[in-house]
Design a protein around this motif. Structure first.
Motif, PDB file in Angstrom:
ATOM      1  N   ASP A  59       8.475   4.389 -15.351  1.00  0.00           N
ATOM      2  CA  ASP A  59       9.050   3.601 -14.228  1.00  0.00           C
ATOM      3  C   ASP A  59       9.752   2.367 -14.981  1.00  0.00           C
ATOM      4  O   ASP A  59      10.244   2.657 -16.069  1.00  0.00           O
ATOM      5  N   LEU A  60       9.851   1.265 -14.513  1.00  0.00           N
ATOM      6  CA  LEU A  60      10.711   0.048 -15.145  1.00  0.00           C
ATOM      7  C   LEU A  60      10.082  -0.570 -16.100  1.00  0.00           C
ATOM      8  O   LEU A  60      10.574  -1.182 -17.078  1.00  0.00           O
ATOM      9  N   VAL A  61       8.575  -0.525 -16.202  1.00  0.00           N
ATOM     10  CA  VAL A  61       7.810  -1.479 -17.105  1.00  0.00           C
ATOM     11  C   VAL A  61       6.738  -0.613 -17.842  1.00  0.00           C
ATOM     12  O   VAL A  61       6.375  -1.093 -18.699  1.00  0.00           O
ATOM     13  N   THR A  62       5.918   0.296 -17.059  1.00  0.00           N
ATOM     14  CA  THR A  62       4.715   0.573 -17.741  1.00  0.00           C
ATOM     15  C   THR A  62       4.542   1.194 -19.478  1.00  0.00           C
ATOM     16  O   THR A  62       3.626   0.898 -19.816  1.00  0.00           O
ATOM     17  N   LEU A  63       5.521   1.551 -19.694  1.00  0.00           N
ATOM     18  CA  LEU A  63       5.502   2.043 -21.001  1.00  0.00           C
ATOM     19  C   LEU A  63       5.893   1.201 -21.989  1.00  0.00           C
ATOM     20  O   LEU A  63       5.480   1.185 -23.241  1.00  0.00           O
ATOM     21  N   ALA A  64       6.060  -0.134 -21.428  1.00  0.00           N
ATOM     22  CA  ALA A  64       6.048  -1.566 -22.343  1.00  0.00           C
ATOM     23  C   ALA A  64       4.871  -2.233 -22.004  1.00  0.00           C
ATOM     24  O   ALA A  64       4.205  -2.776 -22.771  1.00  0.00           O
ATOM     25  N   ASP A  65       4.446  -2.243 -20.796  1.00  0.00           N
ATOM     26  CA  ASP A  65       3.616  -3.169 -20.348  1.00  0.00           C
ATOM     27  C   ASP A  65       2.623  -2.525 -19.014  1.00  0.00           C
ATOM     28  O   ASP A  65       3.131  -2.878 -17.890  1.00  0.00           O
ATOM     29  N   PRO A  66       1.728  -1.626 -19.148  1.00  0.00           N
ATOM     30  CA  PRO A  66       1.023  -0.978 -18.120  1.00  0.00           C
ATOM     31  C   PRO A  66       0.316  -2.061 -17.229  1.00  0.00           C
ATOM     32  O   PRO A  66      -0.211  -1.653 -16.433  1.00  0.00           O
ATOM     33  N   THR A  67       0.074  -3.116 -17.569  1.00  0.00           N
ATOM     34  CA  THR A  67      -0.541  -4.231 -16.745  1.00  0.00           C
ATOM     35  C   THR A  67       0.541  -4.971 -15.956  1.00  0.00           C
ATOM     36  O   THR A  67      -0.010  -5.668 -15.084  1.00  0.00           O
ATOM     37  N   SER A  68       1.867  -4.496 -16.076  1.00  0.00           N
ATOM     38  CA  SER A  68       2.956  -5.246 -15.359  1.00  0.00           C
ATOM     39  C   SER A  68       2.624  -5.175 -13.555  1.00  0.00           C
ATOM     40  O   SER A  68       2.275  -4.060 -13.265  1.00  0.00           O
ATOM     41  N   ARG A  69       2.763  -6.239 -13.032  1.00  0.00           N
ATOM     42  CA  ARG A  69       2.729  -5.935 -11.633  1.00  0.00           C
ATOM     43  C   ARG A  69       3.841  -5.282 -10.769  1.00  0.00           C
ATOM     44  O   ARG A  69       3.873  -4.951  -9.560  1.00  0.00           O
ATOM     45  N   TYR A  70       4.797  -4.974 -11.782  1.00  0.00           N
ATOM     46  CA  TYR A  70       6.337  -4.201 -11.305  1.00  0.00           C
ATOM     47  C   TYR A  70       6.017  -2.878 -11.502  1.00  0.00           C
ATOM     48  O   TYR A  70       6.885  -1.974 -11.634  1.00  0.00           O
ATOM     49  N   SER A  71       4.900  -2.303 -11.619  1.00  0.00           N
ATOM     50  CA  SER A  71       4.640  -0.856 -12.019  1.00  0.00           C
ATOM     51  C   SER A  71       4.618  -0.008 -10.880  1.00  0.00           C
ATOM     52  O   SER A  71       4.793  -0.498  -9.645  1.00  0.00           O
ATOM     53  N   PHE A  72       4.972   1.303 -11.036  1.00  0.00           N
ATOM     54  CA  PHE A  72       5.350   2.358  -9.858  1.00  0.00           C
ATOM     55  C   PHE A  72       4.048   2.576  -8.776  1.00  0.00           C
ATOM     56  O   PHE A  72       4.034   2.350  -7.787  1.00  0.00           O
ATOM     57  N   LEU A  73       2.904   2.437 -10.033  1.00  0.00           N
ATOM     58  CA  LEU A  73       1.469   2.388  -9.344  1.00  0.00           C
ATOM     59  C   LEU A  73       1.106   1.461  -8.485  1.00  0.00           C
ATOM     60  O   LEU A  73       0.652   1.621  -7.277  1.00  0.00           O
ATOM     61  N   ASN A  74       1.588   0.173  -9.017  1.00  0.00           N
ATOM     62  CA  ASN A  74       1.248  -1.140  -8.122  1.00  0.00           C
ATOM     63  C   ASN A  74       2.226  -1.113  -6.728  1.00  0.00           C
ATOM     64  O   ASN A  74       1.913  -1.578  -5.900  1.00  0.00           O
ATOM     65  N   TYR A  75       3.513  -0.630  -7.175  1.00  0.00           N
ATOM     66  CA  TYR A  75       4.345  -0.442  -5.738  1.00  0.00           C
ATOM     67  C   TYR A  75       3.686   0.375  -4.722  1.00  0.00           C
ATOM     68  O   TYR A  75       3.444   0.070  -3.431  1.00  0.00           O
ATOM     69  N   LEU A  76       3.037   1.748  -5.133  1.00  0.00           N
ATOM     70  CA  LEU A  76       2.198   2.371  -4.260  1.00  0.00           C
ATOM     71  C   LEU A  76       1.109   1.808  -3.518  1.00  0.00           C
ATOM     72  O   LEU A  76       1.058   1.714  -2.467  1.00  0.00           O
ATOM     73  N   HIS A  77       0.461   0.862  -4.443  1.00  0.00           N
ATOM     74  CA  HIS A  77      -0.742   0.171  -3.943  1.00  0.00           C
ATOM     75  C   HIS A  77      -0.129  -0.673  -2.867  1.00  0.00           C
ATOM     76  O   HIS A  77      -0.788  -0.798  -1.721  1.00  0.00           O
ATOM     77  N   GLY A  78       0.897  -1.591  -3.284  1.00  0.00           N
ATOM     78  CA  GLY A  78       1.315  -2.477  -2.125  1.00  0.00           C
ATOM     79  C   GLY A  78       1.749  -1.895  -1.075  1.00  0.00           C
ATOM     80  O   GLY A  78       1.533  -2.200   0.227  1.00  0.00           O
ATOM     81  N   GLN A  79       2.145  -0.855  -0.988  1.00  0.00           N
ATOM     82  CA  GLN A  79       2.750   0.138   0.044  1.00  0.00           C
ATOM     83  C   GLN A  79       1.650   1.035   0.840  1.00  0.00           C
ATOM     84  O   GLN A  79       1.857   1.605   1.902  1.00  0.00           O
ATOM     85  N   GLY A  80       0.444   0.763   0.462  1.00  0.00           N
ATOM     86  CA  GLY A  80      -0.854   1.485   0.856  1.00  0.00           C
ATOM     87  C   GLY A  80      -0.688   3.108   0.843  1.00  0.00           C
ATOM     88  O   GLY A  80      -1.053   3.663   1.607  1.00  0.00           O
ATOM     89  N   ARG A  81      -0.127   3.449  -0.420  1.00  0.00           N
ATOM     90  CA  ARG A  81       0.294   4.726  -0.242  1.00  0.00           C
ATOM     91  C   ARG A  81      -0.206   5.487  -1.864  1.00  0.00           C
ATOM     92  O   ARG A  81      -0.239   6.548  -2.041  1.00  0.00           O
ATOM     93  N   LEU A  82      -1.256   4.659  -2.356  1.00  0.00           N
ATOM     94  CA  LEU A  82      -1.774   5.382  -3.618  1.00  0.00           C
ATOM     95  C   LEU A  82      -2.576   6.209  -3.429  1.00  0.00           C
ATOM     96  O   LEU A  82      -2.456   7.435  -4.220  1.00  0.00           O
ATOM     97  N   TYR A  83      -3.427   6.346  -2.396  1.00  0.00           N
ATOM     98  CA  TYR A  83      -4.269   7.690  -2.348  1.00  0.00           C
ATOM     99  C   TYR A  83      -3.508   8.840  -1.950  1.00  0.00           C
ATOM    100  O   TYR A  83      -3.782   9.958  -2.592  1.00  0.00           O
ATOM    101  N   ARG A  84      -2.348   8.581  -1.356  1.00  0.00           N
ATOM    102  CA  ARG A  84      -1.462   9.946  -1.028  1.00  0.00           C
ATOM    103  C   ARG A  84      -0.932  10.391  -2.181  1.00  0.00           C
ATOM    104  O   ARG A  84      -0.908  11.630  -2.392  1.00  0.00           O
ATOM    105  N   PHE A  85      -0.548   9.522  -2.987  1.00  0.00           N
ATOM    106  CA  PHE A  85       0.297   9.870  -4.218  1.00  0.00           C
ATOM    107  C   PHE A  85      -0.844  10.479  -5.088  1.00  0.00           C
ATOM    108  O   PHE A  85      -0.627  11.595  -5.790  1.00  0.00           O
ATOM    109  N   TYR A  86      -2.145  10.156  -5.163  1.00  0.00           N
ATOM    110  CA  TYR A  86      -3.248  10.492  -5.800  1.00  0.00           C
ATOM    111  C   TYR A  86      -3.330  11.935  -5.310  1.00  0.00           C
ATOM    112  O   TYR A  86      -3.503  12.879  -6.306  1.00  0.00           O
ATOM    113  N   PHE A  87      -3.572  12.325  -4.103  1.00  0.00           N
ATOM    114  CA  PHE A  87      -3.855  13.670  -3.609  1.00  0.00           C
ATOM    115  C   PHE A  87      -2.659  14.416  -3.926  1.00  0.00           C
ATOM    116  O   PHE A  87      -3.051  15.781  -3.985  1.00  0.00           O
TER     117      PHE A  87
END
Ligand SMILES: Cc1cc2nc3c(=O)[nH]c(=O)nc-3n(C[C@H](O)[C@H](O)[C@H](O)COP(=O)(O)OP(=O)(O)OC[C@H]3O[C@@H](n4cnc5c(N)ncnc54)[C@H](O)[C@@H]3O)c2cc1C
Length: 408
Positions: A59-87
């Motif tokens: 994604d835009l940030v993770t491979l440089a800063d896995p703690t960034s709030r702009y990560s794809f996983l945090n996007y999914l979390h913000g959208q309430g879709r993390l569990y769906r992505f996980y499954f």
């Protein structure tokens, strides 16, 4: 006049990643311009089920800063879709989902300005002046991330390039005959789409050796690493060009999944009789005159013609021109800008450069230049250069393979 520390020109994934990584960096005042009204990614090829060709960690940030709030996983979390992505357990994100994620990032960044085309970048005694919408801005550093433009053979101007496929899709699906030229991912996606949803005859031609999949083995993927980039950059220009000439399948082929989908569609179609489809390699397009296409079969040395109602040229891309007066930049023997390992554009007068480029350095840094997987690394290098300190760790050792033998 206020002088920014950095102005970024173009907000594709690469400069957007830079804006995101800079957002939390104290003391670096940044501004980014893009001529589009909002973040848009390859709109002419946003096919509903197309996937990005790299895992979501690119994604835009993770491979440089896995703690960034702009990560794809945090996007999914913000959208309430993390569990769906996980499954879903599928590493490759849909292209339109990646676009939505990038747009989500862009909407949170106060440093980005869409709807601002940069018309000129000029040197000043202490940096650069950047003109956007007739207004002058000043910056110590400029990062050019203007992406690539469709590349069409000279004789084929006016013919639809794959980047504009969705604008002619309805016409292609309804057409009596369609021809697709090229054998990369874009060509394969369009061929599969017309094969699945079209009703006419379908032909596919490429001058390449075959309809071959992109290299995607784990050992092969190590070419998309900081180590290989540094190794490639250190080689002489002629060696780099020779090496890259043999690496098409590292970054230009189609994905194995798309190749399989095409074969499965053909197989299913053949249950009801021979599909009205032909695909043929080593056929170089040499002329276009309306519906009439002229080809040369490269191995047999035979010229032939073909007719199609709709022709799509998936003939690749070339770097967009850098909006800086050409004489300012140092050039190699092929007239291409010289790019230093830390992505600075070398200046013709040899003075220290504060001008950087994103995804314009395929000839100096190798196959990783357009790859999303190396975007965060490149941005970490650029952020550290802009900040004049190590903000993001840039490791020398990331992969198992050793590229080159140290002189010692
Ligand atoms: C269809 C397609 C799919 C791809 N999928 C993948 C993938 O899955 N994985 C992967 O690793 N790579 C992929 N790539 C390759 C590459 O990652 C993308 O091309 C990526 O978009 C490149 O990003 P960029 O930031 O360099 O430029 P771009 O995304 O091209 O963005 C450049 C931006 O700059 C703007 N601009 C240009 N000139 C100016 C100016 N003068 N002033 C202001 N704005 C300007 C443009 O309008 C554009 O918005 C794909 C490429 C294509 C064509």
């Amino acid at each position: 006049m206020k002088q920014h520390d950095v102005i970024g020109v173009g907000l594709g994934p690469f400069n957007l990643g830079l804006a995101a990584l800079l957002d939390s960096v104290e003391g670096v005042d940044a501004l980014f311009f893009d001529d589009k009204d909002s973040f848009v990614w390859h709109p002419g090829l946003m096919l509903p089920d197309a996937e990005i060709q790299v895992p979501f960690l690119a994604d835009l940030v993770t491979l440089a800063d896995p703690t960034s709030r702009y990560s794809f996983l945090n996007y999914l979390h913000g959208q309430g879709r993390l569990y769906r992505f996980y499954f879903r357990e599928h590493f490759h994100v849909l292209r339109r989902e990646f676009e939505a994620y990038c747009r989500w990032v862009s909407e949170q960044l106060s440093s980005v300005r869409f709807g601002h085309r940069v018309d000129a970048i000029r040197p000043t005694p202490d940096g650069w002046s950047v003109w956007a919408r007739g207004v002058e801005y000043r910056a110590k550093h400029v990062v050019v991330g203007v992406g690539c433009l469709p590349s069409l053979p000279e004789f084929a101007t006016g013919v639809t390039h794959s980047s504009g496929y969705l604008h002619v899709r309805d016409q292609a699906l309804a057409a009596g005959s369609v021809a697709v030229i090229g054998s990369g991912q874009s060509a394969a996606e369009i061929f599969a789409d017309v094969l699945e949803y079209g009703r006419g005859r379908l032909d596919w031609f490429t001058r390449s050796a075959g309809f071959l999949p992109m290299e995607y083995s784990k050992l092969g993927l190590e070419h998309f690493s900081p180590e290989y980039t540094a190794y490639f950059h250190a080689l002489p220009e002629d060696k780099r060009d020779a090496l890259r000439a043999g690496q098409d399948l590292l970054y230009k082929g189609m994905s194995a999944e798309t190749s399989e989908r095409i074969f499965d569609l053909l197989y299913t179609r053949s249950i009801d009789g021979e599909p009205d489809v032909r695909y043929s390699a080593r056929c170089e397009l040499r002329g276009v005159d309306g519906r009439h296409l002229s080809f040369h079969q490269l191995d047999q040395g035979i010229d032939f013609t073909h007719e199609a109602d709709v022709t799509i040229l998936a003939t690749g891309y070339e770097p967009a021109p850098i909006p800086v007066p050409g004489h300012l930049l140092a050039r190699d023997t092929a007239g291409r800008p010289v790019v230093e390992l830390d992505y600075r554009l070398r200046l013709a007068d040899g003075s220290p450069s504060t001008l950087f480029v994103q995804n314009g350095e395929l000839h100096t840094h190798g196959v990783g230049a357009p790859d999303l997987g190396l975007g965060a690394h490149r941005n970490a290098v650029i952020v550290n250069a802009l900040a004049g300190r190590e903000v993001y760790a840039v490791r020398e050792r990331n992969v198992f393979q050793s590229f080159g033998i140290s002189a010692a």
